[in-house]
Structure formats: structure tokens, C-alpha cells
Enzyme design. Structure first.
Site, PDB file in Angstrom:
ATOM      1  N   GLY A   1       0.663  -1.065   0.195  1.00 18.64           N
ATOM      2  CA  GLY A   1       0.010   0.156  -0.003  1.00 18.64           C
ATOM      3  C   GLY A   1       0.972   1.263   0.051  1.00 18.64           C
TER       4      GLY A   1
ATOM      5  CB  CYS B   1       5.281  -4.198   0.159  1.00 20.14           C
ATOM      6  SG  CYS B   1       6.105  -2.491  -0.190  1.00 20.14           S
ATOM      7  CE1 TYR B   2       1.513   0.968   5.642  1.00 19.33           C
ATOM      8  CE2 TYR B   2      -0.272  -0.737   5.778  1.00 19.33           C
ATOM      9  CZ  TYR B   2       0.371   0.560   6.334  1.00 19.33           C
ATOM     10  OH  TYR B   2      -0.457   1.114   7.386  1.00 19.33           O
TER      11      TYR B   2
ATOM     12  CG  HIS C   1       5.751  -5.685  -4.451  1.00 18.63           C
ATOM     13  ND1 HIS C   1       4.459  -5.517  -4.024  1.00 18.63           N
ATOM     14  CD2 HIS C   1       6.391  -4.712  -4.126  1.00 18.63           C
ATOM     15  CE1 HIS C   1       4.583  -4.148  -3.430  1.00 18.63           C
ATOM     16  NE2 HIS C   1       5.721  -3.815  -3.672  1.00 18.63           N
TER      17      HIS C   1
ATOM     18  CD  GLU D   1       2.458  -8.285  -5.303  1.00 12.73           C
ATOM     19  OE1 GLU D   1       3.376  -9.005  -4.599  1.00 12.73           O
ATOM     20  OE2 GLU D   1       2.430  -7.448  -4.923  1.00 12.73           O
TER      21      GLU D   1
ATOM     22  N   GLY E   1     -15.372  -6.415 -28.091  1.00 12.31           N
ATOM     23  CA  GLY E   1     -14.099  -6.926 -27.536  1.00 12.31           C
ATOM     24  C   GLY E   1     -14.528  -8.560 -26.857  1.00 12.31           C
ATOM     25  CB  VAL E   2     -12.126 -10.682 -25.142  1.00 14.51           C
ATOM     26  CG1 VAL E   2     -11.074  -9.947 -24.686  1.00 14.51           C
ATOM     27  CG2 VAL E   2     -12.038 -12.104 -24.463  1.00 14.51           C
ATOM     28  CG  ASP E   3     -12.973  -7.195 -21.688  1.00 13.57           C
ATOM     29  OD1 ASP E   3     -12.226  -8.140 -21.777  1.00 13.57           O
ATOM     30  OD2 ASP E   3     -12.307  -5.960 -21.424  1.00 13.57           O
TER      31      ASP E   3
ATOM     32  CE  LYS F   1      -8.572  -7.650 -22.278  1.00 18.11           C
ATOM     33  NZ  LYS F   1      -9.630  -7.014 -22.685  1.00 18.11           N
TER      34      LYS F   1
END
Ligand code: XMP
Length: 521
Positions: free
Chosen positions: A65, A92-93, A180, A182, A236-238, A377
């Protein structure tokens, strides 16, 4: 308020709570957990210990954060959470807060560490056991640094400006990393998270995309009941995947509306209508609204004003369509997680108002159905394939709802749209012919609001430049400019200048995200 990752507790009952401290990366953590095939939910940091307990978590992960633990009002966690007997990993935070609340110390550094940093493992413990003992590249983004780990914890790694870059206190179930795990730039991140989830927390790792679909369908049925919904299709795909999911849940209570804004790519309107007619079996209304969009955009130059005008007009057009389909109370949108986070949340900064989130008017007549709101996505593509959508839809390049409106800098006019459409078509054709469609996340043309002097056929020209933008990305949260071959760039450049009237110069954008964004506005 809990953001549930679609999927519920289908499969095993393991549940990971990712506590959001205002990180741009909270969903990325949740997504990495899903990649380990464990169900996850994002929760706000101000839940009480009892509220945490009520959710019966198998593991808790504190996100990073923007705050410092030393400032007044910095987000904290109810200390009772440390007594729940649930293993906690701080990132991290989150690691700094955990250290500070559990007997460690957090110092204020002279300088921070941002970007790629070298990690030295001093004792692999459990989390770093798969990682080679030599120096490791990790991604850091911090100013403060933990100087003493929590009471009873072992320091397992350090970096030049983080003496306690990782710690473990297995008896207390407390784990922390200053870097991080991730992000893609931390190669040891996936193995570390897997060790935490599987070895430390005992998660079964049996959660799948099929469970996402099953629980989304159940949630949509519960929300919409016997009501009617309309879905804005962009091609679009979404929006296509959102429509397919909702169709799976409520069948012909759904009508899709394709709004031709006049801001689409060349040939796109016809293609969308044709593809949906052929593949989806969903009722589709085609609204031609270019004039309304150009009128709404006349005189607007400021990017947020343009985005808001487009977002609002979309809703007004849907409301008009709704009046024709009696009893419609729900609007289905293909909103994804990056749209949500970049439009700003209570704790995360606003980057831009995505038309389907921050661009929505307050007085809208609909309740929103957004089954993809917590997905990235590539996860949406996986859901689309699982639902049987054709590759031509699932693998389409992302295209922003506000369309060419955010790729024309300054005022949007029909003439400029025609110029940009012609240049954009060339960029996409050349990328396709070079066989780069799947490698490139997005490739398109941008028309800036400047002109420059050139010479063509011994004559002075004063024309528009076109900027080519081509990026690689995994999830649009970060992106890099694509290293396109020079020959390909040259072909695009000469075709654009020769084939598109009024253009006399072509430039290539070599900015990554951050610091840029993918779109120019
Ligand atoms: P940025 O420009 O923020 O874009 O790096 C990230 C991804 O989102 C797309 N994008 C949008 N999609 N509505 C959308 O549906 C929007 O308002 C919007 N703005 C950007 C962009 O094309 C990229 O894939």
C-alpha cells in the site's frame, strides 16, 4: 463489503483473504493465489477480527500500500487477527505493518528501493526453499524498511536497503516479504506463494475456472431473478464473455445492444454484428449513434471530460434501448479488474476514468451486473474458451470502450476519426501479416493534436503525425513497448504516409507502463 472472486468455495473449502491496503497490486495477489488453484477474496483492512473469523479463512495475505506505518491514520489491522490461528503473509507495507504490530521495528530509510533489487537469502526457511542460494532478482517498491522482524521470527533474506527483506515465525504463523512476489519481475514469487499456500497453510490447490463459471452463473441468477437485462456489446472479448456468461444464467431474459459510436475501428461494427449473429444465438439490437457521440464530444479536449461524456452517453443510449424492451432493470457490463483499480477506489489512486466505471453517470436507471469485475484479461479469455466462444472473439485485441475517442488527442471530429481509422487499419494489417497477433497485446495508431512540416514530391506539407503504439503485456496493469522489427515499422510508416491523406510523419512510442499508460488518454 467483500469483493468476491467468482468461484465461491466450489472445489475444496480453502479460502484466502487478501487484505487490501490500497495497493495497485491487491488483485494481482488474488490472481496469483488463483494460479495456485486456491480460491481468494479481497477484503478491506478495516474488518474486525470477528469478521475475519466469520469468513473462515485458510490463509490471510496483507497487500502492499502507499502509506508509511509511521504516519497518523496509516491503515492498520485489528490486532485480534493475529490470534485467529490463521497463517498470515505480509507483502511490502503489509509486512511492515505485521512487523510493527507483532514486536518488530520499522525504520525510516534514507533512500528507498524501487524496481529490480538483488535479494540475498540467508536462511531459506519454508518460503524460499525452492530458490537458489545465490543473489536473486526481486521487485521492490518501498521507502521504510523493517529493521527488526516480529518477536520469535527468523530473518531469511536481505537486500541492500532492506536488512529484513523476508522473515518467518512458523510457531506464530507469521510470514513477511519486503519485495513483491506477485509481480512478474520477481521470478521466485510464484514458488514462494505456492510454498506459503500449500506447505504452510495446507491448501488443497483444486480450484478451477469451471468453478468460476458455476458460481458466476448462480450469482447472476440470484441477482437478476425473473428480471430482464441488457448487455452493451463492444465487440471486444470482455463484453462478449460477460454476455455469454449472463446468457448461460438467464437465457432469453438477456438482450444485447451493440452501440455504433462512430469511434470504432474500421469495419468493426459490421464484424461485431456478423460474429454475434453467427455464434451466440443471443438477441442483438444494433444502435447507430455516431451523430450523438460526435455532438457530445464537440468542443471537448480534456481527457477526463471526453471519457465522462462518452461514459454518460453510453448509458443514455442503453436507457433508450431499455424503454423498447419492457421491464429491463439490469445492465450487464464486461468490466474487468484493471478498469476498476485504475478508475480509483477508496484506497487506490485514480489514474483514468474507464468509461464503464468512473465514467458512469450518478442518475443511472440500471443496476449493474458485472460478472468479470474481479478478473484479469487472460482469465476472461480462459472463461470465454471454457464457454465455447470462438477464437476470433476470445483472442481479439483489447479495445477501449471509448474507442478512438481516447486515441485522438484533443477534439474528436469525424474527419480525424476517418484519418485514424485508415492508419490504424494499416498497423493492424501489418501486425497480422507479420504473424504477431498473439505476441502483441495491443497495436494501434494514435492521432495527436499537432502538425509538422514535411516535404513530399518537392512540395512543402504541413500534416498530421501518426504515432504507432504496440505493447506486450500480461494483464494491462503493466506493459512494455514491443520491440517490433525495423522492417515492419518501415512498412507501416511508408504505407501510412502514402495511403492516408493528410499524414506526413510517423513516430513509434517507446514508453512502457508505468510510467505511460497503454492508451494516450
Ligand atoms: P491504460 O490506457 O489504462 O489501459 O493502460 C489499460 C487497458 O484498458 C483498456 N482501456 C479501457 N477499456 N474502457 C475499457 O473498456 C475504458 O475506458 C478503457 N480505457 C483503457 C486499454 O485499451 C488497455 O487494454
Amino acid at each position: 463489503m467483500t469483493e468476491e472472486t467468482p468461484g465461491g468455495a466450489a472445489g475444496s473449502t480453502d479460502r484466502v483473504l487478501v487484505v487490501d491496503f490500497g495497493a495497485q497490486y491487491a488483485q494481482l495477489i488474488a490472481r496469483r493465489v488463483r494460479e495456485c488453484r486456491v480460491y481468494s477474496e479481497i477484503v478491506p483492512h478495516n474488518l474486525s477480527a470477528q469478521e475475519f473469523a466469520d469468513r473462515k479463512p485458510t490463509a490471510i495475505i496483507f497487500s502492499g500500500g502507499p502509506a508509511s506505518v509511521h504516519v497518523d491514520g496509516a491503515p492498520k489491522i485489528d490486532p485480534g487477527v493475529y490470534d485467529l490461528g490463521v497463517p498470515i503473509l505480509g507483502i511490502c507495507y503489509g509486512a511492515q505493518l505485521l512487523a510493527q504490530q507483532c514486536g518488530g521495528t520499522v525504520g525510516r530509510n534514507e533512500r528507498g528501493e524501487y524496481g529490480r533489487t538483488e535479494l540475498t537469502i540467508t536462511d531459506p526457511g519454508t518460503l524460499l526453499v525452492d530458490v537458489e542460494l545465490g543473489p536473486q532478482s526481486v521487485w521492490m517498491s518501498h521507502f521504510d524498511a523493517i529493521t527488526e522482524p516480529p518477536t520469535g521470527a527468523q530473518t531469511t533474506a536481505s537486500s541492500p536497503d532492506a536488512p529484513v527483506a523476508a522473515f518467518e515465525a512458523p510457531e506464530r504463523g507469521l510470514y513477511g516479504v519486503q519485495f513483491h512476489p506477485e509481480v512478474l519481475h520477481t521470478p521466485c514469487g510464484p514458488a514462494l506463494l505456492k510454498r506459503f499456500l500449500i506447505d504452510v497453510c495446507g491448501c488443497a490447490g483444486d480450484w478451477t475456472m469451471t468453478s468460476v463459471i458455476e458460481s458466476s452463473v448462480a450469482a447472476i441468477k440470484a441477482q437478476v431473478g425473473t428480471g430482464r437485462a441488457i448487455c452493451g456489446l463492444s465487440g471486444g472479448v470482455d463484453s462478449a464473455v460477460a454476455a455469454a456468461l449472463v446468457h448461460e444464467a438467464i437465457g432469453d431474459q438477456l438482450t444485447c445492444v451493440f452501440v455504433d459510436t462512430g469511434l470504432m475501428r474500421s469495419g468493426e461494427g459490421e464484424q461485431v454484428v456478423e460474429t454475434f449473429d453467427r455464434h451466440q444465438g443471443i438477441e442483438l439490437i444494433h444502435v447507430k449513434a455516431a451523430d450523438r457521440f460526435f455532438t457530445a464530444l464537440a468542443g471537448l479536449t480534456e481527457p477526463e471530460a471526453k471519457r465522462k461524456a462518452i461514459g454518460e452517453l453510453f448509458i443514455r443510449v442503453f436507457e433508450d434501448a431499455e424503454r423498447e424492451i419492457e421491464g429491463t432493470a439490469f445492465l450487464v457490463q464486461g468490466t474487468l479488474y484493471p478498469d476498476v483499480i485504475e478508475s480509483g477506489t477508496k484506497d487506490a489512486a485514480k489514474i483514468k476514468s474507464h468509461h464503464n466505471v468512473g465514467g458512469l453517470p450518478d442518475d443511472m436507471e440500471f443496476a449493474l451486473v458485472e460478472p468479470l469485475r474481479n478478473l484479469f484479461k487472460d482469465e476472461v479469455r480462459a472463461v470465454g474458451s471454457e464457454l465455447g466462444l470462438p477464437d476470433e472473439i476470445v483472442w481479439r485485441q483489447p479495445f477501449p470502450g471509448p474507442g478512438l475517442g481516447v486515441r485522438i488527442i484533443g477534439e474528436v471530429t469525424p474527419d480525424k476519426v476517418a484519418t485514424l481509422q485508415a492508419a490504424d487499419l494499416i498497423v493492424r494489417q501489418e501486425i497480422h501479416d507479420a504473424g504477431l497477433d498473439r505476441e502483441i497485446w495491443q497495436a494501434f495508431a494514435v492521432l495527436p493534436d499537432i502538425r509538422s512540416v514535411g516535404v513530399m514530391g518537392d512540395e512543402r506539407t504541413y500534416g498530421w503525425p501518426i504515432i504507432i503504439r504496440a505493447v506486450t503485456s500480461e494483464d494491462a496493469m503493466t506493459a512494455d513497448w514491443a520491440r517490433l522489427p525495423y522492417d515492419l515499422l518501415e512498412t507501416m510508416s511508408s504505407r501510412i504516409i502514402n495511403e492516408v491523406d493528410g499524414v506526413n510523419r510517423v513516430a513509434y512510442d517507446i514508453t512502457s507502463k508505468p510510467p505511460g499508460t497503454i492508451e494516450w488518454e
